[in-house]
Scaffold this motif. Structure first.
Motif, PDB file in Angstrom:
ATOM      1  N   GLY A 128       0.559  -0.995   0.344  1.00 49.14           N
ATOM      2  CA  GLY A 128       0.080   0.173  -0.194  1.00 49.14           C
ATOM      3  C   GLY A 128       0.506   1.197   0.087  1.00 49.14           C
ATOM      4  O   GLY A 128       0.974   2.238  -0.699  1.00 49.14           O
ATOM      5  N   ALA A 129       1.674   0.859   0.517  1.00 45.13           N
ATOM      6  CA  ALA A 129       3.172   3.173   0.685  1.00 45.13           C
ATOM      7  C   ALA A 129       3.463   3.192  -0.525  1.00 45.13           C
ATOM      8  O   ALA A 129       3.926   3.472  -0.965  1.00 45.13           O
ATOM      9  CB  ALA A 129       3.749   2.360   2.093  1.00 45.13           C
ATOM     10  N   LEU A 130       3.851   1.843  -1.059  1.00 44.99           N
ATOM     11  CA  LEU A 130       5.047   2.026  -1.818  1.00 44.99           C
ATOM     12  C   LEU A 130       3.668   1.685  -3.738  1.00 44.99           C
ATOM     13  O   LEU A 130       3.836   3.710  -4.032  1.00 44.99           O
ATOM     14  CB  LEU A 130       5.284   0.288  -2.972  1.00 44.99           C
ATOM     15  CG  LEU A 130       6.809   0.178  -1.833  1.00 44.99           C
ATOM     16  CD1 LEU A 130       6.339  -1.592  -2.279  1.00 44.99           C
ATOM     17  CD2 LEU A 130       7.757   0.946  -2.257  1.00 44.99           C
ATOM     18  N   VAL A 131       1.930   1.874  -3.427  1.00 47.53           N
ATOM     19  CA  VAL A 131       1.938   2.188  -4.415  1.00 47.53           C
ATOM     20  C   VAL A 131       1.194   3.740  -3.984  1.00 47.53           C
ATOM     21  O   VAL A 131       0.895   4.242  -4.873  1.00 47.53           O
ATOM     22  CB  VAL A 131       0.017   1.405  -4.046  1.00 47.53           C
ATOM     23  CG1 VAL A 131      -1.031   1.882  -5.177  1.00 47.53           C
ATOM     24  CG2 VAL A 131       0.261  -0.432  -5.122  1.00 47.53           C
ATOM     25  N   CYS A 132       1.188   3.804  -2.357  1.00 42.59           N
ATOM     26  CA  CYS A 132       0.505   5.226  -2.578  1.00 42.59           C
ATOM     27  C   CYS A 132       1.294   6.393  -3.034  1.00 42.59           C
ATOM     28  O   CYS A 132       1.002   7.315  -4.062  1.00 42.59           O
ATOM     29  CB  CYS A 132       0.347   5.802  -1.138  1.00 42.59           C
ATOM     30  SG  CYS A 132      -0.321   6.890  -0.430  1.00 42.59           S
ATOM     31  N   LEU A 133       2.772   6.453  -3.162  1.00 40.64           N
ATOM     32  CA  LEU A 133       4.243   7.250  -3.845  1.00 40.64           C
ATOM     33  C   LEU A 133       3.496   6.915  -4.929  1.00 40.64           C
ATOM     34  O   LEU A 133       4.201   7.952  -4.983  1.00 40.64           O
ATOM     35  CB  LEU A 133       5.313   6.730  -3.295  1.00 40.64           C
ATOM     36  CG  LEU A 133       5.485   6.540  -1.517  1.00 40.64           C
ATOM     37  CD1 LEU A 133       6.616   5.886  -1.165  1.00 40.64           C
ATOM     38  CD2 LEU A 133       5.176   8.395  -1.369  1.00 40.64           C
ATOM     39  N   CYS A 134       3.162   6.342  -5.450  1.00 42.48           N
ATOM     40  CA  CYS A 134       3.741   5.439  -7.049  1.00 42.48           C
ATOM     41  C   CYS A 134       2.261   6.908  -7.396  1.00 42.48           C
ATOM     42  O   CYS A 134       2.456   7.332  -8.863  1.00 42.48           O
ATOM     43  CB  CYS A 134       3.253   4.816  -7.434  1.00 42.48           C
ATOM     44  SG  CYS A 134       5.095   3.253  -7.580  1.00 42.48           S
ATOM     45  N   THR A 135       1.029   6.573  -7.007  1.00 40.43           N
ATOM     46  CA  THR A 135       0.066   6.924  -7.661  1.00 40.43           C
ATOM     47  C   THR A 135      -0.369   8.204  -7.540  1.00 40.43           C
ATOM     48  O   THR A 135      -1.367   9.175  -7.731  1.00 40.43           O
ATOM     49  CB  THR A 135      -1.448   5.814  -7.807  1.00 40.43           C
ATOM     50  OG1 THR A 135      -1.115   5.641  -6.142  1.00 40.43           O
ATOM     51  CG2 THR A 135      -0.452   5.538  -7.805  1.00 40.43           C
ATOM     52  N   ASN A 136      -0.207   8.807  -5.822  1.00 38.78           N
ATOM     53  CA  ASN A 136      -0.843   9.780  -5.131  1.00 38.78           C
ATOM     54  C   ASN A 136      -1.250  11.372  -6.747  1.00 38.78           C
ATOM     55  O   ASN A 136      -2.210  12.083  -6.607  1.00 38.78           O
ATOM     56  CB  ASN A 136       0.288  10.995  -3.817  1.00 38.78           C
ATOM     57  CG  ASN A 136      -0.418  11.489  -3.342  1.00 38.78           C
ATOM     58  OD1 ASN A 136      -1.810  11.388  -2.410  1.00 38.78           O
ATOM     59  ND2 ASN A 136      -0.368  13.014  -4.115  1.00 38.78           N
ATOM     60  N   PRO A 137      -0.282  11.903  -7.162  1.00 36.67           N
ATOM     61  CA  PRO A 137      -0.871  13.502  -8.576  1.00 36.67           C
ATOM     62  C   PRO A 137      -1.977  12.166  -9.416  1.00 36.67           C
ATOM     63  O   PRO A 137      -2.743  13.605  -9.292  1.00 36.67           O
ATOM     64  CB  PRO A 137       1.064  12.700  -8.840  1.00 36.67           C
ATOM     65  CG  PRO A 137       2.153  12.186  -8.383  1.00 36.67           C
ATOM     66  CD  PRO A 137       0.995  10.901  -7.613  1.00 36.67           C
ATOM     67  N   VAL A 138      -1.797  11.219  -9.589  1.00 37.91           N
ATOM     68  CA  VAL A 138      -2.927  10.805  -9.903  1.00 37.91           C
ATOM     69  C   VAL A 138      -4.216  10.942  -9.523  1.00 37.91           C
ATOM     70  O   VAL A 138      -5.552  11.367  -9.893  1.00 37.91           O
ATOM     71  CB  VAL A 138      -3.126   9.297 -10.574  1.00 37.91           C
ATOM     72  CG1 VAL A 138      -4.401   9.516 -11.770  1.00 37.91           C
ATOM     73  CG2 VAL A 138      -1.829   8.980 -11.663  1.00 37.91           C
ATOM     74  N   TRP A 139      -4.585  10.359  -8.161  1.00 40.68           N
ATOM     75  CA  TRP A 139      -5.818  10.708  -7.308  1.00 40.68           C
ATOM     76  C   TRP A 139      -6.232  12.335  -6.750  1.00 40.68           C
ATOM     77  O   TRP A 139      -7.118  12.301  -6.544  1.00 40.68           O
ATOM     78  CB  TRP A 139      -5.498   9.531  -6.358  1.00 40.68           C
ATOM     79  CG  TRP A 139      -5.346   7.991  -6.141  1.00 40.68           C
ATOM     80  CD1 TRP A 139      -3.711   7.391  -6.024  1.00 40.68           C
ATOM     81  CD2 TRP A 139      -6.488   7.445  -6.996  1.00 40.68           C
ATOM     82  NE1 TRP A 139      -4.705   6.274  -6.709  1.00 40.68           N
ATOM     83  CE2 TRP A 139      -5.943   5.782  -7.228  1.00 40.68           C
ATOM     84  CE3 TRP A 139      -6.935   7.571  -7.468  1.00 40.68           C
ATOM     85  CZ2 TRP A 139      -6.749   4.962  -7.155  1.00 40.68           C
ATOM     86  CZ3 TRP A 139      -8.324   6.787  -8.153  1.00 40.68           C
ATOM     87  CH2 TRP A 139      -7.401   4.887  -8.252  1.00 40.68           C
ATOM     88  N   LEU A 140      -4.845  12.839  -6.771  1.00 42.29           N
ATOM     89  CA  LEU A 140      -5.092  13.960  -6.813  1.00 42.29           C
ATOM     90  C   LEU A 140      -5.786  15.089  -7.890  1.00 42.29           C
ATOM     91  O   LEU A 140      -7.084  15.551  -7.960  1.00 42.29           O
ATOM     92  CB  LEU A 140      -3.833  14.706  -6.499  1.00 42.29           C
ATOM     93  CG  LEU A 140      -4.261  16.231  -6.293  1.00 42.29           C
ATOM     94  CD1 LEU A 140      -3.711  16.972  -4.985  1.00 42.29           C
ATOM     95  CD2 LEU A 140      -3.705  17.618  -7.806  1.00 42.29           C
ATOM     96  N   VAL A 141      -6.202  14.524  -9.228  1.00 42.88           N
ATOM     97  CA  VAL A 141      -6.003  14.430  -9.997  1.00 42.88           C
ATOM     98  C   VAL A 141      -7.294  14.767 -10.460  1.00 42.88           C
ATOM     99  O   VAL A 141      -8.251  15.475 -10.284  1.00 42.88           O
ATOM    100  CB  VAL A 141      -5.560  15.149 -11.667  1.00 42.88           C
ATOM    101  CG1 VAL A 141      -5.319  14.638 -13.000  1.00 42.88           C
ATOM    102  CG2 VAL A 141      -4.065  15.470 -11.863  1.00 42.88           C
ATOM    103  N   LYS A 142      -7.980  13.007 -10.212  1.00 44.63           N
ATOM    104  CA  LYS A 142      -9.002  12.477 -10.307  1.00 44.63           C
ATOM    105  C   LYS A 142     -10.316  13.749  -9.311  1.00 44.63           C
ATOM    106  O   LYS A 142     -11.433  13.965  -9.903  1.00 44.63           O
ATOM    107  CB  LYS A 142      -8.855  11.420 -10.313  1.00 44.63           C
ATOM    108  CG  LYS A 142     -10.637  10.625 -10.091  1.00 44.63           C
ATOM    109  CD  LYS A 142     -10.629   9.487  -8.988  1.00 44.63           C
ATOM    110  CE  LYS A 142     -10.851   9.766  -7.905  1.00 44.63           C
ATOM    111  NZ  LYS A 142     -11.638   8.830  -6.834  1.00 44.63           N
ATOM    112  N   THR A 143      -9.957  14.037  -7.904  1.00 49.58           N
ATOM    113  CA  THR A 143     -10.249  14.821  -7.137  1.00 49.58           C
ATOM    114  C   THR A 143     -10.684  16.341  -8.134  1.00 49.58           C
ATOM    115  O   THR A 143     -12.135  16.203  -7.184  1.00 49.58           O
ATOM    116  CB  THR A 143      -9.853  14.686  -5.969  1.00 49.58           C
ATOM    117  OG1 THR A 143      -9.198  13.677  -5.013  1.00 49.58           O
ATOM    118  CG2 THR A 143     -10.444  15.643  -4.921  1.00 49.58           C
TER     119      THR A 143
END
Length: 312
Positions: A120-135
């Motif tokens: 989960g930690a590794l995925v979070c670091l990789c994908t946070n920018p994508v989720w920010l844009v989605k929001t």
């Protein structure tokens, strides 16, 4: 187990996870839009319409914004979910393999938690920018005064220009705390899975090691849904905190919330404990069946890939 076989299994995990994630997002996205809008609507100054409940929200968005509104942020949602599930199952499979010494030792519940948390930690670091844009795309409505983002690429470029690259990691702290969501869900899933397999083996008097054909799609649906409920109830406040941090700053460039602690204080002050569970109804409606679909697809794709490998 040989190195090549273990690597092949990891890629099978990643492929099954990615396909499962895409199938889930395509079916459930409008509920995700509604959940995000409920999460950030703190009842004070807001650029969002007021919705009475989930059904009213969907009908209002459909009437005022059309299909485009219901599927706002769909591209980053598909990208983020496909990446997240694919990377999650890949990292999770790798961690489990490492902790079990390539399958030679049985994993304890504690090591299942460690595997899920690491993934989960590794995925979070990789994908946070994508989720920010989605929001941000999901929160764009006709009421907004700032120039709207036209899509994923435009949003990334505008955020980098106006706010700098660090803005892409807004919400990373509650995002990392949300790693516990995956840990709770996967631990519950694995433990419930073991219990069902043991029960079916006893009932059928089969060899406990032969689990490939014991569980069916109904079992996977029940496992995926029940493990998701447990995870949502325990970790939902972190989702609300993250969504509020990831909102676009006002036209003067000042963000609504400065950091996670500011969100906690302001939310508790103006909305009380219930504020941390805003949007939980569409969240449950979206994620419980979505989790069931995801695990049905994941387990069946995985079984299909394993059968193909065994026959080759």
């Amino acid at each position: 187990m040989s190195e090549s076989k273990s690597e092949q299994r990891q890629w099978e995990n990643a492929a099954a996870g990615a396909i499962a994630g895409f199938a889930t997002v395509a079916a459930m996205h409008p509920l995700d839009v509604v959940r995000t809008r409920f999460q950030v609507n703190d009842g004070r100054v807001s650029n969002l319409p007021s919705y009475k409940n989930t059904a009213h929200a969907i009908l209002t968005i459909a009437r005022l914004e059309g299909l485009r509104g219901l599927y706002a942020g769909f591209s980053p949602a598909v990208l983020g979910s496909t990446l997240s599930w694919g990377l999650y199952f890949f990292f999770y499979g790798r961690a489990k393999q490492r902790y079990s010494k390539n399958g030679e030792e049985k994993l304890s519940p504690g090591l299942h938690v460690a595997s899920a948390a690491e993934a989960g930690a590794l995925v979070c670091l990789c994908t946070n920018p994508v989720w920010l844009v989605k929001t941000r795309l999901q929160l764009q409505t006709p009421l907004h005064q700032t120039r709207p983002y036209s899509g994923l690429y435009d949003a990334l470029r505008t955020i980098m220009t106006e706010e700098g690259w660090t803005a892409l990691y807004k919400g990373i702290v509650p995002g990392l705390f949300l790693v516990s969501h995956g840990a709770v869900q996967f631990t519950a899933y694995e433990e419930l899975r073991k219990a069902i397999v043991d029960y079916k083996n006893k009932k059928r008097k089969q060899n406990p090691d032969s689990v490939d054909n014991i569980l069916n799609s109904v079992d996977y649906a029940i496992l995926g849904g029940s493990s998701k409920v447990a995870a949502i109830l325990l970790t939902y406040p972190f989702q609300v905190i993250r969504a509020r941090l990831q909102q676009r700053p006002s036209s003067d460039g000042i963000p609504r919330y400065m950091d996670s602690w500011h969100v906690v204080k302001e939310t508790f002050r103006f909305e009380g404990f219930r504020g941390f569970y805003k949007g939980i109804t569409p969240n449950l409606l979206k994620n419980v069946p979505a989790s069931s679909i995801t695990f049905i697809v994941y387990e069946n794709v995985l079984n299909f890939l394993r059968m193909g490998r065994n026959h080759s």
